[in-house]
Design an enzyme around this catalytic site. Structure first.
Site, PDB file in Angstrom:
ATOM      1  N   TRP A 101       0.833  -1.208   0.000  1.00 29.44           N
ATOM      2  CA  TRP A 101       0.000   0.000   0.000  1.00 29.44           C
ATOM      3  C   TRP A 101       0.862   1.251   0.000  1.00 29.44           C
ATOM      4  O   TRP A 101       0.545   2.224  -0.684  1.00 29.44           O
ATOM      5  CB  TRP A 101      -0.980  -0.015   1.171  1.00 29.44           C
ATOM      6  CG  TRP A 101      -1.897  -1.195   1.113  1.00 29.44           C
ATOM      7  CD1 TRP A 101      -1.971  -2.221   2.022  1.00 29.44           C
ATOM      8  CD2 TRP A 101      -2.861  -1.508   0.099  1.00 29.44           C
ATOM      9  NE1 TRP A 101      -2.921  -3.129   1.627  1.00 29.44           N
ATOM     10  CE2 TRP A 101      -3.475  -2.723   0.463  1.00 29.44           C
ATOM     11  CE3 TRP A 101      -3.272  -0.871  -1.083  1.00 29.44           C
ATOM     12  CZ2 TRP A 101      -4.475  -3.321  -0.320  1.00 29.44           C
ATOM     13  CZ3 TRP A 101      -4.264  -1.462  -1.853  1.00 29.44           C
ATOM     14  CH2 TRP A 101      -4.854  -2.678  -1.469  1.00 29.44           C
ATOM     15  N   ASP A 168      -1.693   6.309   6.535  1.00 30.53           N
ATOM     16  CA  ASP A 168      -2.718   5.392   6.047  1.00 30.53           C
ATOM     17  C   ASP A 168      -2.974   4.405   7.179  1.00 30.53           C
ATOM     18  O   ASP A 168      -2.155   3.536   7.471  1.00 30.53           O
ATOM     19  CB  ASP A 168      -2.213   4.676   4.788  1.00 30.53           C
ATOM     20  CG  ASP A 168      -3.193   3.626   4.268  1.00 30.53           C
ATOM     21  OD1 ASP A 168      -4.247   3.411   4.914  1.00 30.53           O
ATOM     22  OD2 ASP A 168      -2.903   3.024   3.215  1.00 30.53           O
ATOM     23  N   LYS A 192     -11.855  -2.313   6.768  1.00 27.21           N
ATOM     24  CA  LYS A 192     -11.008  -3.183   7.585  1.00 27.21           C
ATOM     25  C   LYS A 192     -11.467  -3.115   9.052  1.00 27.21           C
ATOM     26  O   LYS A 192     -11.819  -4.116   9.636  1.00 27.21           O
ATOM     27  CB  LYS A 192      -9.537  -2.793   7.476  1.00 27.21           C
ATOM     28  CG  LYS A 192      -9.006  -2.623   6.050  1.00 27.21           C
ATOM     29  CD  LYS A 192      -8.658  -3.929   5.397  1.00 27.21           C
ATOM     30  CE  LYS A 192      -8.255  -3.900   3.948  1.00 27.21           C
ATOM     31  NZ  LYS A 192      -7.640  -2.740   3.375  1.00 27.21           N
TER      32      LYS A 192
HETATM   33  C1  LIG Z   1      -6.987  -2.250   2.049  1.00 30.54           C
HETATM   34  C2  LIG Z   1      -6.004  -1.158   2.183  1.00 30.54           C
HETATM   35  C3  LIG Z   1      -5.935  -0.104   1.265  1.00 30.54           C
HETATM   36  C4  LIG Z   1      -6.819  -0.033   0.038  1.00 30.54           C
HETATM   37  O1  LIG Z   1      -8.097   0.338   0.383  1.00 30.54           O
HETATM   38  P1  LIG Z   1      -9.211   0.571  -0.738  1.00 30.54           P
HETATM   39  O2  LIG Z   1     -10.312   1.160   0.096  1.00 30.54           O
HETATM   40  O3  LIG Z   1      -9.539  -0.756  -1.319  1.00 30.54           O
HETATM   41  O4  LIG Z   1      -8.685   1.516  -1.736  1.00 30.54           O
HETATM   42  C5  LIG Z   1      -5.018   0.890   1.479  1.00 30.54           C
HETATM   43  N1  LIG Z   1      -4.186   0.855   2.538  1.00 30.54           N
HETATM   44  C6  LIG Z   1      -4.219  -0.143   3.444  1.00 30.54           C
HETATM   45  C7  LIG Z   1      -3.295  -0.118   4.593  1.00 30.54           C
HETATM   46  C8  LIG Z   1      -5.127  -1.181   3.291  1.00 30.54           C
HETATM   47  O5  LIG Z   1      -5.158  -2.185   4.186  1.00 30.54           O
END
Ligand SMILES: *Cc1c(COP(=O)(O)O)cnc(C)c1O
Length: 358
Positions: A101, A168, A192
């Site tokens: 990511w 993030d 998540k």
């Molecule tokens: C799943 C995830 C993403 C991507 O998320 P989307 O909503 O599918 O774009 C980005 N960063 C992390 C840390 C993730 O676990």
């Protein structure tokens, strides 16, 4: 049979949240209308949005100058919107590359300005979090991924720097108390640890905005959504509603401190077994192990047991345990709603495999 859901995302939410959410689809708060057919400007939905934002602020102890917003698009959208809003044309941004990511976030930022990747664990297939690096003082921000969902590492300590940190937190938000002053911006896709897919939470320190000269389309400008309280256009009403229900559950269960305790118990249990059981080993540096996603593989001599293990997991009701294709092996994702009992079932299955290895 009871299912133990270790899915990496979209992920488990409390059963009571699903109950309430399904009721709202049929008849929302005795209005005779489904939440899905009602105006996003109705006073009923306005109350949902307000409560959701209020719960975010309360659970994370946000000071006044940190503004939470719900936006559409995924966390991946923020990979581009962060530099668009924060990276000056002649400035630079520092990035730590700790996984898939982060790597994607770096790629998007590079299209918008100067990016300095100050440390990376890519060459070691992201098995650890880099420790020794300097953050350039003139960077607009330092971007990092607090929890690496795919590889199973997590920052145990947020780096000390005077540069605002952009994080993030898609896979570990609301799982521990934050030292919010260190952060300039936090973003998290809902699916998540917060709610269903379809909305992303962004929290931004307001004074960081408005410093770039580039034209930012209204929908991509964080100021638009702050000013309009996340209702500039039609917001993703259902994901926001279900996130609100889940945040109520987090609050009722004791807040993020209680979530942290639960995550410590779950992760100690699984890592204890991974380290004890001669069939398995963990794939990441011990000091950087994620409390949300435990990644592990079968030892060389036992690799032929992979399908047996997946089969016995399935028979025990364990779902979502297969590792990401880039790591292989297994991944146990243990988000806020996962009961300790589910981890106990997984550990029992690992012990049974050891006892019956033939
Ligand atoms: C799943 C995830 C993403 C991507 O998320 P989307 O909503 O599918 O774009 C980005 N960063 C992390 C840390 C993730 O676990």
């Amino acid at each position: 049979m009871k299912i133990h859901n270790f899915s990496a995302g979209p992920s488990i939410l409390p059963a009571e949240v699903f109950q309430e959410a399904s009721q709202a689809v049929i008849d929302f708060n005795n209005t005779g209308l489904s939440l899905l057919e009602m105006s996003h400007r109705s006073k009923e939905f306005d109350a949902v949005l307000k409560e959701a934002l209020q719960l975010v602020a309360e659970l994370l102890h946000l000071p006044e100058n940190y503004k939470p917003i719900f936006v559409s698009g995924g966390a991946s959208t923020q990979f581009a919107l962060v530099p668009m809003n924060l990276l000056k044309e002649d400035g630079k941004a520092a990035y730590l590359n700790t996984g898939t990511w982060s790597d994607k976030a770096i790629k998007e930022a590079k299209a918008l300005g100067n990016v300095d990747v100050i440390a990376s664990s890519k060459e070691d297939n992201y098995t650890h979090i880099p420790k020794n690096y300097q953050v350039p003082k003139d960077a607009s921000y330092l971007h990092l991924t607090t929890n690496n969902t795919v590889f199973g590492t997590q920052f145990r300590k947020i780096p000390a720097t005077s540069v605002p940190i952009v994080a993030d937190m898609s896979s570990d938000i609301f799982s521990y108390d934050l030292d919010i002053d260190k952060f300039g911006l936090i973003y998290a896709g809902a699916q998540k640890n917060m709610g269903p897919a379809g909305t992303t939470l962004v929290i931004v320190r307001e004074d960081l905005l408005g410093k770039v000269d580039r034209h930012i389309p209204s929908m991509f400008d964080y100021r638009t959504h702050i000013k309009k309280n996340s209702a500039f256009n039609t917001p993703p009403v259902f994901p926001i509603y279900v996130s609100m229900l889940n945040l109520r559950w987090v609050k009722k269960t004791g807040g993020v401190k209680a979530m942290e305790k639960r995550s410590i118990r779950r992760s100690e249990l699984i890592y204890g077994e991974i380290d004890r059981n001669p069939l398995f080993h963990g794939t990441t540096a011990k000091e950087d192990r994620s409390r949300m996603n435990a990644t592990f593989v079968l030892n060389k001599d036992y690799e032929s047991l992979e399908n047996d293990f997946l089969e016995v997991c399935k028979n025990a009701g364990i779902s979502g345990i297969k590792g990401h294709r880039s790591v292989g092996g297994f991944r146990a994702s243990m988000y806020n709603a996962l009961p300790l009992e589910s981890v106990e079932v997984l550990v029992d299955v690992m012990r049974d495999l050891e006892a019956n290895k033939g």
